[in-house]
Write a protein that holds these residues in place. Structure first.
Motif, PDB file in Angstrom:
ATOM      1  N   GLY A   1      39.029  34.388 -22.221  1.00 33.74           N
ATOM      2  CA  GLY A   1      38.560  34.144 -23.581  1.00 33.74           C
ATOM      3  C   GLY A   1      39.585  33.404 -24.425  1.00 33.74           C
ATOM      4  O   GLY A   1      40.789  33.443 -24.162  1.00 33.74           O
ATOM      5  N   ARG A   2      39.105  32.723 -25.458  1.00 33.50           N
ATOM      6  CA  ARG A   2      39.964  31.916 -26.326  1.00 33.50           C
ATOM      7  C   ARG A   2      39.827  32.377 -27.768  1.00 33.50           C
ATOM      8  O   ARG A   2      38.703  32.569 -28.253  1.00 33.50           O
ATOM      9  N   ILE A   3      40.952  32.541 -28.431  1.00 30.77           N
ATOM     10  CA  ILE A   3      40.975  33.022 -29.804  1.00 30.77           C
ATOM     11  C   ILE A   3      41.617  31.956 -30.690  1.00 30.77           C
ATOM     12  O   ILE A   3      42.767  31.567 -30.468  1.00 30.77           O
ATOM     13  N   ALA A   4      40.869  31.477 -31.678  1.00 33.21           N
ATOM     14  CA  ALA A   4      41.377  30.520 -32.648  1.00 33.21           C
ATOM     15  C   ALA A   4      41.786  31.277 -33.898  1.00 33.21           C
ATOM     16  O   ALA A   4      40.945  31.868 -34.579  1.00 33.21           O
ATOM     17  N   LEU A   5      43.072  31.283 -34.178  1.00 33.89           N
ATOM     18  CA  LEU A   5      43.614  32.029 -35.313  1.00 33.89           C
ATOM     19  C   LEU A   5      43.692  31.094 -36.512  1.00 33.89           C
ATOM     20  O   LEU A   5      44.609  30.292 -36.641  1.00 33.89           O
ATOM     21  N   CYS A   6      42.702  31.214 -37.395  1.00 33.95           N
ATOM     22  CA  CYS A   6      42.588  30.324 -38.548  1.00 33.95           C
ATOM     23  C   CYS A   6      43.194  30.930 -39.802  1.00 33.95           C
ATOM     24  O   CYS A   6      43.770  30.228 -40.628  1.00 33.95           O
ATOM     25  N   GLY A   7      43.046  32.244 -39.971  1.00 33.58           N
ATOM     26  CA  GLY A   7      43.549  32.908 -41.166  1.00 33.58           C
ATOM     27  C   GLY A   7      43.741  34.385 -40.918  1.00 33.58           C
ATOM     28  O   GLY A   7      43.300  34.926 -39.901  1.00 33.58           O
ATOM     29  N   ALA A   8      44.412  35.039 -41.855  1.00 35.96           N
ATOM     30  CA  ALA A   8      44.675  36.476 -41.757  1.00 35.96           C
ATOM     31  C   ALA A   8      44.596  37.088 -43.142  1.00 35.96           C
ATOM     32  O   ALA A   8      45.523  37.724 -43.624  1.00 35.96           O
TER      33      ALA A   8
END
Length: 338
Positions: A242-249
């Motif tokens: 799986g792929r996780i795109a970390l755009c914001g927190a």
């Protein structure tokens, strides 16, 4: 040529935790006659975005912190009202980054002309047709490498980027799209208006408990705008590879203490996951590709959008605080004038 008075909002104190109105001031700046090469723009809308909170802190990041006593910069769209350059005649619609002011007067090279889109307010150049939509597109394509048939989970799905990402995921062939939001009304909006197959209200119960029932086949792509408990929940549900795109927190933007990391990060090892953070700075080359797709989708009536509009530049801080509290649906913008 003439003088003009510009109402501007400036940062005067770095927030500790949640920003408060006293961290800002509204002031008037008088512009003189245009210098050669300058244009004057009457803004129609200015953008309010989550990343602005991070730039209020004096810390190293992908963009320099806002300087105290200076006007808040950020996206804005307006029309040229005076000009000294042939390429930007009076009436031209332009985008720029001069931010929270009702009138901007700067070098012509800091403005970019954009075409008006039939049936679309100018504010959409700050949202689904602009940086917001491009963020969703870049995160799904360049970062998460979405494939037809993927199951996609989007956190903060009722926000500006989330509503864009969910629709784009569907248009790029996702077989199932699931989102999170902070109210029953927003959950209903996601499934009825934005094409999400299912959504959860993170206020009802821990995300970690709710998500598995919505993604019985697991998650292939996670587009994360929130971090924290949403990232933990996704790490539990991710499929191998799986792929996780970390755009914001955004869950930790106003925290005064160190935000704890997920307790299940080892799943990234055992399942061969890819976690990659991104900002748009390195992906400007994808803007023409995105524009071609989005222009076609929009013209075909395949794109829905919502905006939360606050009137008056003097209310920009209220708009920011409302967005941070999750009071917006879709893109938060401040409207100026008529």
């Amino acid at each position: 040529m003439s003088h003009a008075v510009s109402i501007q909002v400036q940062l005067v104190r770095r927030p500790s935790g949640w920003p408060v109105p006293e961290d800002f001031r509204t002031t008037e700046v008088t512009y003189g006659d245009l210098a050669p090469g300058q244009v004057r723009v009457a803004n129609a809308f200015v953008s309010v975005d989550p990343y602005m909170r991070g730039r209020m802190n004096d810390v190293k990041s992908y963009a320099p912190p806002y300087a105290l006593g200076e006007t808040m910069t950020g996206g804005a769209v307006g029309r040229v009202v005076e000009t000294t350059v042939e390429d930007l005649p009076v009436g031209t619609v332009v985008l720029h980054q001069h931010g929270w002011r009702d009138v901007a007067q700067e070098d012509a090279g800091t403005f970019r002309a954009v075409a008006e889109v039939a049936g679309a307010p100018l504010s959409l150049h700050l949202g689904i047709l602009g940086m917001t939509g491009l963020t969703g597109y870049v995160g799904l394509t360049a970062i998460a490498r979405i494939q037809p048939g993927d199951t996609v989970f989007v956190s903060g799905a009722a926000g500006a980027v989330g509503t864009a990402a969910g629709q784009i995921a569907r248009l790029l062939g996702a077989s199932r799209v699931v989102g999170s939001a902070g109210s029953a009304e927003k959950v209903a909006l996601l499934t009825k208006r934005y094409g999400y197959d299912a959504a959860l209200n993170y206020r009802d119960a821990p995300v970690r408990e709710q998500l598995p029932a919505l993604v019985p086949g697991g998650v292939d792509v996670f587009f994360d705008n929130v971090g924290g408990d949403h990232l933990e929940a996704a790490l539990d549900a991710m499929n191998p590879g799986g792929r996780i795109a970390l755009c914001g927190a955004i869950a930790g933007y106003n925290s005064t203490e160190r935000t704890p990391g997920p307790d299940n990060l080892s799943n990234a090892i055992t399942r061969g996951l890819t976690l990659q953070g991104f900002t748009l700075g390195g992906y400007g080359h994808l803007a023409p590709e995105f524009a071609e797709h989005m222009t076609g989708w929009f013209a075909d009536g395949r794109i829905a959008y919502d905006e939360t509009v606050v009137d008056g530049i003097e209310n920009a801080v209220d708009a920011l605080l409302g967005m941070m509290r999750g009071e917006n649906t879709g893109k938060m913008v401040v409207a100026i004038g008529s």
